[in-house]
Design a protein around this motif. Sequence first.
Motif, short mmCIF file in Angstrom:
data_model
loop_
_atom_site.label_atom_id
_atom_site.label_comp_id
_atom_site.label_asym_id
_atom_site.label_seq_id
_atom_site.Cartn_x
_atom_site.Cartn_y
_atom_site.Cartn_z
N LYS A 92 0.87 -1.21 0.28
CA LYS A 92 0.01 0.30 0.44
C LYS A 92 1.08 1.31 -0.34
O LYS A 92 1.84 1.95 0.94
N PHE A 93 0.54 1.59 -0.84
CA PHE A 93 1.40 3.43 -0.84
C PHE A 93 -0.33 4.65 -0.95
O PHE A 93 -0.86 4.43 -0.51
N VAL A 108 -7.81 3.74 -13.15
CA VAL A 108 -6.54 3.93 -14.23
C VAL A 108 -5.11 4.01 -12.65
O VAL A 108 -4.04 3.91 -13.41
N GLU A 109 -5.45 4.96 -12.24
CA GLU A 109 -4.41 4.75 -11.11
C GLU A 109 -3.92 3.40 -10.41
O GLU A 109 -2.25 3.67 -10.87
N GLN A 110 -4.67 3.21 -10.12
CA GLN A 110 -3.70 1.38 -9.30
C GLN A 110 -2.80 0.33 -10.73
O GLN A 110 -1.65 0.34 -10.66
N TYR A 124 -5.39 4.74 0.98
CA TYR A 124 -4.58 4.30 -0.31
C TYR A 124 -4.39 3.74 -1.68
O TYR A 124 -5.18 3.42 -1.48
N ASN A 125 -3.14 4.09 -2.58
CA ASN A 125 -3.16 2.91 -3.82
C ASN A 125 -2.69 1.46 -3.35
O ASN A 125 -1.66 1.43 -2.88
N SER A 126 -2.77 0.69 -3.82
CA SER A 126 -1.84 -0.29 -3.69
C SER A 126 -1.73 -0.81 -5.32
O SER A 126 -2.54 -1.24 -5.90
N LEU A 137 4.56 7.28 2.20
CA LEU A 137 3.93 5.79 3.01
C LEU A 137 3.81 6.56 4.72
O LEU A 137 4.79 6.60 5.82
N PRO A 138 3.06 7.09 4.82
CA PRO A 138 2.70 7.85 5.45
C PRO A 138 2.48 6.92 7.02
O PRO A 138 3.11 7.31 8.53
#
Length: 822
Positions: free
Chosen positions: A184-185, A253-255, A205-207, A375-376
Amino acid sequence: MNKRLSKSEFKAAIESNIKTLYRKTIDEATVDQVFQAVSYAVKDIIIDEWIATHDEYEKQDVKVLYYMSMEFLIGRTLGNNIINIGAIKEVREALSELGFDLNAVEDKEPDPALGNGGLGRLAACFLDSLATLGYPAYGCGIRYRYGMFKQKIEKGYQVEVPDEWLKNPYPFEMKRPEYAYEVKFGGNVRVEKKDGKDVFIHENYNSVRAVPYDLPILGYKNNVVNSLRIWDAEAITNFSLEHFDRGEYQMAVEQENLARTIVEVLYPNDNHYAGKELRLKQQYFFISASIQRAIARYKEKHNDIKKLHEKVVFQMNDTHPTVAVPELMRILLDEEGLNWDDAWAVTTKTCAYTNHTIMSEALEKWPIDLFSRLLPRIYQIVEEINRRFVESIKKAYPGNEEKVADMAILYNNQVRMAYMAIVGSFSVNGVARLHTEILKKQELKDFYLMMPEKFNNKTNGITQRRFLLHANELLADWVSKKIGSDWICNLSAISKLKDYLDDEKAAMEFMDIKHRNKVRLAAYIKEHNNIEVDPDSIFDIQVKRLHEYKRQLLNILHVMYLYNKLKDDDGFDMYPRTFIFGAKAAAGYRRAKLTIKLINSVADVINNDSSINGKIKVVFIEDYKVSNAEIIFAAADVSEQISTASKEASGTGNMKFMLNGAITLGTMDGANVEIVEEVGKDNAFIFGLSSDEVIKYEKDGGYDPLEIFNKDSEIRKVLMQLTNGYFSAENPGMFKEIYDSLLYPDEGGRADIYFILKDFNSYAQAHERIDKAYQNKKAWARMALLQTASCGKFSSDRTIEEYVRDIWHLKKVEVKMPKNSK
Ligand code: GPV
């Protein structure tokens, strides 16, 4: 070796693979197809041993090393695999009867180049040694779609071409979708109270899904097959109608993009930190996946996570994998429910760190805003690691705020990765004795004083199985004939060759093999560069990444100097010399690329000047890589290891040359120091400032290259040729930048920061000694043979045994195969 295929069984396997893969008969098959067919035949044998190895690891519940590295420069594997299963004769004959040449077939393998240079190749040598010694280990890395670029030279300039090593299926890899993990990002962390405890929830998040591919790493004829696990990224979301309906198109799309870009390409920087966000994504991606997998595997058999370190060790290859420290903490805290102290105790007993450079430009310092945004949750943990560490500094040095500034992990809005690696590890090692001493006394002095027990040295090594047994068959056979084949798995046995030092016949045989290898390289050069070189000339070779500190510039300036002497000084003569270079420059490293152009420009002029009777030839070998390196090392007389003292942490090319009987021309830097110790200083050509002298000049000043320029007319002439168009008639100002860098202060206020002019005369004198020494054929042969005979220490088997003894504490495993298993 219990399981063997006979020649006719290999033939049958190859023919049948051609049929099932391509619906062809062997006479219709291309060499590419035969490569695939042979590889599958070999893989079929490997698989049984691979399974047996992992069964044995399970059964014995062994401790496992995870060697974490952004780079594994493994090079071609077919040839090595055939040797390691002990089938070289059978396969060669089988192919020959089918009308194919094994070498030509091997040449069809793409050279997997998932690394830049020394650091990546070291990781590959380590895997070879670990498997050969029977130690349970995984290499953990990234399955870059594009590895190190291919280098083309056009009009003397480097041009980068993408390396499509996966264009055809790579026969030795195996996809393992059953071991996929989510990584996860971005997003944010919400804190909730649960039973009076804080719970950290990562949301928005995006993963991506990390999917591993395993490559088999074979031990030498011992049935052991370890794995190099490289992670690919796949999109978690797929474009299902559902998502369109719910308006989540953007997210999908982002992932997709994230998955595609994350493993797209290896950053082609060696010893250089560029601070790109995508690079940090790559780091966290493979580290998170590798650690998740390691912990899941541990938990299959064990229920006390606090004893993780008894079965698992993570070795971090430089700082690139350092997010392993907070990632392991995250899993222990958030997923395994440990409290901070317990989690920290486990982490600092499981992680270990290797430092590979003191070059300040290589030090990774991630901007906090970037790091915490990407990377929170990891960043929160880093903050807490730092807070506690700063407390301990204050306790150790009350009132000393300077120490805090010098040592804190978070400082100046940056995350200092090396400091986090040291704080989070139980072991910190350098890669050659001198390098480790410099770490302790200078670069990491504060850390050494505070935690001396962590620091240790592990001088690098190389695998003799690739760099002699595979690369130089003629010499390998000769050595085995003379002293037996123990050296293959115990390189210190090669010292038995010392019995032959004064045996003239043996020395001449040795030099005859060198000559045949020079003929082989000359043919390669003729084919690839269309330059004729004379195998009777001295082959003087510098192959390595192009970097200012490695001083290819010193080498080519000296070539210019010799050329001038030949032209200007009637009394001057020299033994014919072929100066061979091979080097890739990082795509964005302007001065390094200009140096390549300079080498090629000088080559053009010199090679086409008939007035010097071919006394000097200059060759720049295009696309230096593991596969042509094997041909190059075997053919070298002189090994150029001329870095500015203190800058080259170890070097490993120096060892590959030595193994093949080339004599070192070098500074007292990195592992050169230990090479000289083994061969004796009369059997190496040493020149230049010492590391202490360099460090002193850097600290106190006192070096002015203009003084040398003004005093020394020969050096001045060479430098003027950089600006008067002597080697670049088409553009006289082309090399002005190099000229300026040698004479005028840079932004840091220093000129010639790599001490090229300072070391020039001493380097030129060392070359004169070589010229003289080479003319005494007998003495040279003795010296060359002595190199090979003295290189026992530089096997990566020795290095690995030291890591095992001092850091990893692994147990050797024996793998037995049932007779004739198939
Ligand atoms: I840091 N090294 C490298 O190839 N790439 C890097 O990014 C870094 C270090 C090299 C050192 O320069 C060599 O001296 C050393 O022999 C090698 O790592 C392996 O330790």
